[in-house]
Design an enzyme around this catalytic site. Structure first.
Site, PDB file in Angstrom:
ATOM      1  N   LYS A  93       0.142   4.254  -0.392  1.00 23.24           N
ATOM      2  CA  LYS A  93      -0.484   5.474   0.158  1.00 23.24           C
ATOM      3  C   LYS A  93      -0.185   6.664  -0.764  1.00 23.24           C
ATOM      4  O   LYS A  93      -0.095   6.484  -1.970  1.00 23.24           O
ATOM      5  CB  LYS A  93      -0.006   5.697   1.594  1.00 23.24           C
ATOM      6  CG  LYS A  93      -0.181   4.438   2.458  1.00 23.24           C
ATOM      7  CD  LYS A  93      -0.081   4.676   3.916  1.00 23.24           C
ATOM      8  CE  LYS A  93      -0.294   3.347   4.633  1.00 23.24           C
ATOM      9  NZ  LYS A  93      -0.378   3.467   6.070  1.00 23.24           N
ATOM     10  N   ASN A 112       0.881  -1.172   0.000  1.00 28.24           N
ATOM     11  CA  ASN A 112       0.000   0.000   0.000  1.00 28.24           C
ATOM     12  C   ASN A 112       0.911   1.212   0.000  1.00 28.24           C
ATOM     13  O   ASN A 112       1.481   1.560   1.031  1.00 28.24           O
ATOM     14  CB  ASN A 112      -0.897  -0.031   1.251  1.00 28.24           C
ATOM     15  CG  ASN A 112      -1.733   1.235   1.377  1.00 28.24           C
ATOM     16  OD1 ASN A 112      -1.787   2.039   0.451  1.00 28.24           O
ATOM     17  ND2 ASN A 112      -2.384   1.402   2.520  1.00 28.24           N
ATOM     18  N   GLY A 129       1.597   2.119  10.877  1.00 24.21           N
ATOM     19  CA  GLY A 129       2.573   3.208  10.801  1.00 24.21           C
ATOM     20  C   GLY A 129       3.191   3.585  12.136  1.00 24.21           C
ATOM     21  O   GLY A 129       3.783   4.650  12.275  1.00 24.21           O
ATOM     22  N   HIS A 185      -9.938   1.345   4.011  1.00 24.55           N
ATOM     23  CA  HIS A 185      -8.696   1.458   4.808  1.00 24.55           C
ATOM     24  C   HIS A 185      -8.957   2.435   5.967  1.00 24.55           C
ATOM     25  O   HIS A 185      -9.707   3.400   5.818  1.00 24.55           O
ATOM     26  CB  HIS A 185      -7.559   1.962   3.912  1.00 24.55           C
ATOM     27  CG  HIS A 185      -6.235   1.915   4.600  1.00 24.55           C
ATOM     28  ND1 HIS A 185      -5.839   2.896   5.493  1.00 24.55           N
ATOM     29  CD2 HIS A 185      -5.224   1.017   4.549  1.00 24.55           C
ATOM     30  CE1 HIS A 185      -4.627   2.587   5.958  1.00 24.55           C
ATOM     31  NE2 HIS A 185      -4.240   1.444   5.408  1.00 24.55           N
ATOM     32  N   GLU A 225      -6.381  -4.965  10.018  1.00 22.82           N
ATOM     33  CA  GLU A 225      -5.375  -3.949  10.315  1.00 22.82           C
ATOM     34  C   GLU A 225      -5.759  -3.205  11.590  1.00 22.82           C
ATOM     35  O   GLU A 225      -6.558  -2.258  11.537  1.00 22.82           O
ATOM     36  CB  GLU A 225      -5.282  -2.950   9.162  1.00 22.82           C
ATOM     37  CG  GLU A 225      -4.773  -3.534   7.870  1.00 22.82           C
ATOM     38  CD  GLU A 225      -4.059  -2.477   7.037  1.00 22.82           C
ATOM     39  OE1 GLU A 225      -2.920  -2.711   6.667  1.00 22.82           O
ATOM     40  OE2 GLU A 225      -4.644  -1.422   6.780  1.00 22.82           O
ATOM     41  N   GLY A 232       2.503  -1.038   4.358  1.00 15.90           N
ATOM     42  CA  GLY A 232       2.673   0.357   3.951  1.00 15.90           C
ATOM     43  C   GLY A 232       4.141   0.714   3.844  1.00 15.90           C
ATOM     44  O   GLY A 232       4.799   0.440   2.839  1.00 15.90           O
ATOM     45  N   GLY A 233       4.692   1.298   4.913  1.00 17.97           N
ATOM     46  CA  GLY A 233       6.062   1.826   4.923  1.00 17.97           C
ATOM     47  C   GLY A 233       7.115   0.915   4.308  1.00 17.97           C
ATOM     48  O   GLY A 233       7.918   1.358   3.481  1.00 17.97           O
ATOM     49  N   GLU A 240      -7.335   4.780   7.138  1.00 14.71           N
ATOM     50  CA  GLU A 240      -7.063   6.198   6.851  1.00 14.71           C
ATOM     51  C   GLU A 240      -8.212   6.822   6.072  1.00 14.71           C
ATOM     52  O   GLU A 240      -8.484   8.018   6.206  1.00 14.71           O
ATOM     53  CB  GLU A 240      -5.720   6.333   6.107  1.00 14.71           C
ATOM     54  CG  GLU A 240      -4.560   6.120   7.072  1.00 14.71           C
ATOM     55  CD  GLU A 240      -3.303   5.533   6.446  1.00 14.71           C
ATOM     56  OE1 GLU A 240      -3.153   5.550   5.208  1.00 14.71           O
ATOM     57  OE2 GLU A 240      -2.450   5.038   7.220  1.00 14.71           O
ATOM     58  N   SER A 290       2.581  -2.152  10.545  1.00 12.35           N
ATOM     59  CA  SER A 290       4.007  -2.218  10.901  1.00 12.35           C
ATOM     60  C   SER A 290       4.666  -3.554  10.546  1.00 12.35           C
ATOM     61  O   SER A 290       5.508  -4.046  11.291  1.00 12.35           O
ATOM     62  CB  SER A 290       4.207  -1.888  12.380  1.00 12.35           C
ATOM     63  OG  SER A 290       3.765  -0.578  12.656  1.00 12.35           O
TER      64      SER A 290
HETATM   65  P1  PGA Z   1       2.269   0.252   7.694  1.00 14.58           P
HETATM   66  O1  PGA Z   1       0.861   0.509   6.974  1.00 14.58           O
HETATM   67  O2  PGA Z   1       2.838  -1.028   7.141  1.00 14.58           O
HETATM   68  O3  PGA Z   1       3.113   1.447   7.323  1.00 14.58           O
HETATM   69  O4  PGA Z   1       2.004   0.148   9.170  1.00 14.58           O
HETATM   70  C1  PGA Z   1      -0.028  -0.549   6.718  1.00 14.58           C
HETATM   71  C2  PGA Z   1      -1.272  -0.026   6.046  1.00 14.58           C
HETATM   72  O5  PGA Z   1      -1.707   1.084   6.331  1.00 14.58           O
HETATM   73  O6  PGA Z   1      -1.874  -0.731   5.205  1.00 14.58           O
END
Ligand code: PGA
Length: 257
Positions: free
Chosen positions: A11, A9, A175, A95, A169, A235-236, A97, A214
């Site tokens: 983002k 992802n 994050g 998601h 999640e 994500g990251g 967010e 994470s």
């Molecule tokens: P993250 O994000 O791996 O940076 O924690 C996961 C996500 O939002 O899908």
């Protein structure tokens, strides 16, 4: 047998130059393998270009959001028809967010899931509790509400198991650098599967459930080793080609072990 998957992802990251840089540095042997499914959910502006860049690889293309009608006067939105046109196969829906910053709620999320299915896109529906709900012991209740809100009335036949993916999640893990413990995430994935079983056991056994929050190359197998977890939404750690490749490699090696 549910095929394991690793979903990136991205983002709101990556210009077109950065997208090209990623694909240039992604190792060819990982890009070609089909044992673990790989999906990149990219920003809208990168989709058409990525579709071309990924064409000869096993990497699949995903979007991070969409609106539900086919077309119309909805300034700033993107439809499922447009996603299909751009070569997209998967789409993240709901998601945290989107829920938190853009006010997305169950009614809208339900419409998006239904529209994605109607257009043969595979929705990756995201569910998960926040810190407050977790401390209040409401994880199960929250997940059940999110799940039923999105799925109720969809006609949950067996085939839905292959046409949709779920991602657990926990909001507090996204994050933050503080992932859930593997066993805890596995227990929630088990809960999700048992909820799905109420709607159809064939469908429940077929549907893939991912963990997100994470995830890194160093911890991904803590999750994928859990019986009820079929992959990760990342994500990251998915932003750098080397790191995304390392995530996939870790899952590949686990299978070989
Ligand atoms: P993250 O994000 O791996 O940076 O924690 C996961 C996500 O939002 O899908």
């Amino acid at each position: 047998m549910r095929r394991k998957m690793v979903v990136a992802n991205w983002k709101m990251y990556k210009t077109l130059a950065e997208v090209e840089d990623f694909t240039r540095h992604f190792p060819g042997e990982i890009a070609a393998q089909r044992t673990v499914e790989m999906v990149i959910c990219a920003p809208f502006t990168a989709l058409a270009r990525l579709a071309v860049l990924l064409e000869k690889t096993a990497l699949q293309l995903g979007a991070q959001n969409m609106y539900w009608p086919d077309e119309g006067a909805f300034t700033g939105e993107i439809s499922p028809v447009m996603l299909r046109d751009a070569g997209v196969k998967y789409v993240l829906i709901g998601h945290s967010e989107r829920r938190r910053y853009f006010g997305e709620e169950e009614t809208l999320i339900h419409k998006k899931v239904a529209a994605a299915l109607e257009h043969d896109l595979i929705p990756i529906l995201c569910v998960g509790e926040n810190e407050e709900q977790r401390s209040a012991g409401k994880t199960e209740k929250v997940i059940q509400e999110q799940l039923w809100g999105a799925l109720e009335g969809l006609g949950l036949k067996n085939e839905l198991g292959e046409r949709m993916v779920l991602a657990y999640e926990p909001v507090w893990a996204i994050g933050t650098g503080t992932p859930a413990r593997g066993e805890d995430a596995g227990a929630v994935a088990g809960l999700i599967r048992s909820l799905l079983r109420e709607k159809g056991s064939g469908m429940a056994e077929r549907m893939r459930i991912l963990y997100g929050g994470s995830v890194q190359p160093e911890n991904i197998t803590d999750f994928t080793a859990q019986k009820e977890i079929d992959g990760a939404l990342v994500g990251g750690s998915s932003l750098k080609a080397k790191s995304f490749a390392a995530l996939v490699e870790a899952v590949l090696n686990e299978r070989g072990a």
